[in-house]
Design an enzyme around this catalytic site. Structure first.
Site, mmCIF file in Angstrom:
data_model
loop_
_atom_site.group_PDB
_atom_site.id
_atom_site.type_symbol
_atom_site.label_atom_id
_atom_site.label_comp_id
_atom_site.label_asym_id
_atom_site.label_seq_id
_atom_site.Cartn_x
_atom_site.Cartn_y
_atom_site.Cartn_z
ATOM 1 N N GLN A 56 -10.908 18.264 44.607
ATOM 2 C CA GLN A 56 -10.412 18.831 45.861
ATOM 3 C C GLN A 56 -11.420 18.683 47.006
ATOM 4 O OE1 GLN A 56 -9.990 22.881 44.063
ATOM 5 N NE2 GLN A 56 -10.720 23.608 46.028
ATOM 6 N N GLY A 59 -16.221 30.144 41.637
ATOM 7 C CA GLY A 59 -17.471 30.875 41.453
ATOM 8 C C GLY A 59 -18.111 31.270 42.766
ATOM 9 N N GLY A 62 -5.831 34.430 46.931
ATOM 10 C CA GLY A 62 -6.149 35.137 48.162
ATOM 11 C C GLY A 62 -5.384 34.575 49.346
ATOM 12 N N GLU A 63 -4.962 35.477 50.226
ATOM 13 C CA GLU A 63 -4.315 35.025 51.466
ATOM 14 C C GLU A 63 -5.340 34.425 52.426
ATOM 15 O OE1 GLU A 63 -1.928 38.105 53.151
ATOM 16 O OE2 GLU A 63 -0.592 38.180 51.402
ATOM 17 N N VAL A 97 -10.145 39.777 52.326
ATOM 18 C CA VAL A 97 -11.211 40.788 52.401
ATOM 19 C C VAL A 97 -12.233 40.297 53.430
ATOM 20 C CG1 VAL A 97 -13.023 41.985 51.123
ATOM 21 C CG2 VAL A 97 -10.850 41.449 50.003
ATOM 22 N N GLY A 120 -14.366 39.435 47.999
ATOM 23 C CA GLY A 120 -13.001 38.907 48.154
ATOM 24 C C GLY A 120 -12.440 38.483 46.810
ATOM 25 N N HIS A 121 -13.240 37.725 46.047
ATOM 26 C CA HIS A 121 -12.800 37.327 44.708
ATOM 27 C C HIS A 121 -12.564 38.575 43.841
ATOM 28 C CE1 HIS A 121 -15.418 33.696 45.725
ATOM 29 N NE2 HIS A 121 -14.233 33.154 45.508
ATOM 30 N N GLN A 172 -2.901 27.395 50.856
ATOM 31 C CA GLN A 172 -3.054 27.158 49.414
ATOM 32 C C GLN A 172 -2.117 28.081 48.621
ATOM 33 O OE1 GLN A 172 -6.970 26.600 47.249
ATOM 34 N NE2 GLN A 172 -6.652 28.775 46.864
HETATM 35 P P1 AMP Z 1 -12.514 29.985 45.927
HETATM 36 O O1 AMP Z 1 -13.544 30.334 44.900
HETATM 37 O O2 AMP Z 1 -13.039 29.950 47.307
HETATM 38 O O3 AMP Z 1 -11.701 28.788 45.538
HETATM 39 O O4 AMP Z 1 -11.492 31.199 45.926
HETATM 40 C C1 AMP Z 1 -10.881 31.649 44.756
HETATM 41 C C2 AMP Z 1 -9.778 32.604 45.126
HETATM 42 O O5 AMP Z 1 -10.318 33.703 45.841
HETATM 43 C C3 AMP Z 1 -8.715 31.953 46.034
HETATM 44 O O6 AMP Z 1 -7.435 32.426 45.652
HETATM 45 C C4 AMP Z 1 -9.117 32.464 47.394
HETATM 46 O O7 AMP Z 1 -8.045 32.518 48.301
HETATM 47 C C5 AMP Z 1 -9.612 33.855 47.056
HETATM 48 N N1 AMP Z 1 -10.497 34.357 48.105
HETATM 49 C C6 AMP Z 1 -11.601 33.747 48.606
HETATM 50 N N2 AMP Z 1 -12.122 34.474 49.611
HETATM 51 C C7 AMP Z 1 -11.326 35.558 49.756
HETATM 52 C C8 AMP Z 1 -11.316 36.684 50.637
HETATM 53 N N3 AMP Z 1 -12.238 36.847 51.583
HETATM 54 N N4 AMP Z 1 -10.339 37.603 50.496
HETATM 55 C C9 AMP Z 1 -9.379 37.457 49.546
HETATM 56 N N5 AMP Z 1 -9.326 36.420 48.691
HETATM 57 C C10 AMP Z 1 -10.285 35.493 48.790
#
Ligand code: AMP
Length: 279
Positions: A62, A32, A147-148, A176, A37-38, A153
């Site tokens: 985690q 969330g 996301g990379e 992003v 990016g998400h 991960q």
């Molecule tokens: P998180 O909510 O931080 O666990 O992220 C959820 C997903 O969004 C994961 O696969 C992250 O790698 C991806 N993600 C988070 N930030 C970015 C970003 N800036 N660009 C691309 N993917 C992202």
């Protein structure tokens, strides 16, 4: 309009109906506090699948005991707005639904799970692998997007799917960034104004190091200078800055493309991670 689902039977009924109709289902796991990016992951999911499930779950297993689980941003109402027109379902389970047997991690990915982020944050990747495995069992998606930004991960999930024989295609989406280069992250909101002004230097300084590596400078020397430079810019602690093989994440002392430069650094109380492809 994305439908918010909090009960497992309801989720399963919804997804079963799609599967029976022969439709492709995508899963985008998140914690969330959604940002662009998400949403890039969700938009790509929309392109590649007929139905999109976005999970929103701040996964307690985690987080380490001294980490930011309790203060992690929770913005469900805004997240639901952001998903309008992009996702069919927001899967928002409670901790009890996700961990009916109590909170514990039952999945460990040897090697990659103990390295870099895994070494700095013991148990972190066990929690990630466990929750993603549960999400795969609950949603049974055809594809899942990651996301990379969290490159290690992404590699770990590919290993998980391979080691456990899970039938899902794992797709990586490039990081992003904000206009100034800072990788978007839910944790960027922790940064003070002063820290926010320093933060983009991480990416910019990594890029300078990468140009030197590609120009033939010895890897260890460049890493050393880059760490010094980051400290001068105001990063308060460098957890790691390392060049690794892109596919296996094996350490790399002599540059061979394709590689990734991966970093974890602190600005005061906020920890930032980033990585850049070197090829
Ligand atoms: P998180 O909510 O931080 O666990 O992220 C959820 C997903 O969004 C994961 O696969 C992250 O790698 C991806 N993600 C988070 N930030 C970015 C970003 N800036 N660009 C691309 N993917 C992202």
């Amino acid at each position: 309009m994305a439908q918010q689902i909090t009960e497992l039977v309801e989720l399963k009924n919804r997804v079963d109906a799609w599967r029976k109709a022969g439709r492709c289902v995508a899963l985008v796991p998140t914690m969330g506090a959604l940002h662009a990016g998400h949403l890039a992951l969700v938009k790509e999911a929309r392109k590649q699948a007929e139905h999109v499930v976005v999970s929103i779950f701040v996964n307690p297993t985690q987080f380490g005991p001294s980490e930011d689980f309790s203060r992690y941003p929770r913005t469900l109402e805004q997240d639901m707005q952001s998903l309008q027109g992009l996702a069919d379902v927001a899967w928002v389970p409670s901790v009890e639904i996700m961990y009916p047997q109590g909170q514990h991690s039952d999945t460990h990915i040897e090697g990659i799970g103990d390295d870099l982020e895994g070494a700095m944050r013991p148990g972190h990747f066990d929690g990630v692998a466990t929750v993603v495995k549960y999400l795969f069992e609950q949603v049974r998606p055809d594809i899942a997007l990651f996301g990379e930004k969290d490159y290690q991960q992404f590699c770990l999930i590919k290993r998980l799917v391979n080691d456990c024989g899970i039938d899902v295609s794992v797709i990586g989406i490039p990081t992003v960034r904000e206009a100034d280069g800072l990788a978007m992250s839910s944790r960027n909101r922790y940064l003070s104004k002063e820290e926010r002004a320093i933060a983009p230097q991480l990416y910019q300084t990594m890029k300078v190091g990468i140009d030197l590596i590609k120009g033939g400078e010895p890897v260890q020397q460049v890493i050393g200078h880059t760490i010094e430079q980051l400290e001068k810019e105001g990063f308060t602690k460098i957890d790691y800055l390392e060049l690794r093989a892109e596919d296996t994440l094996a350490p790399m002392t002599v540059y061979r493309a394709p590689a990734r430069l991966l970093a974890a650094v602190w600005l005061g109380k906020t920890r930032l991670i980033d990585n850049v492809r070197v090829a």
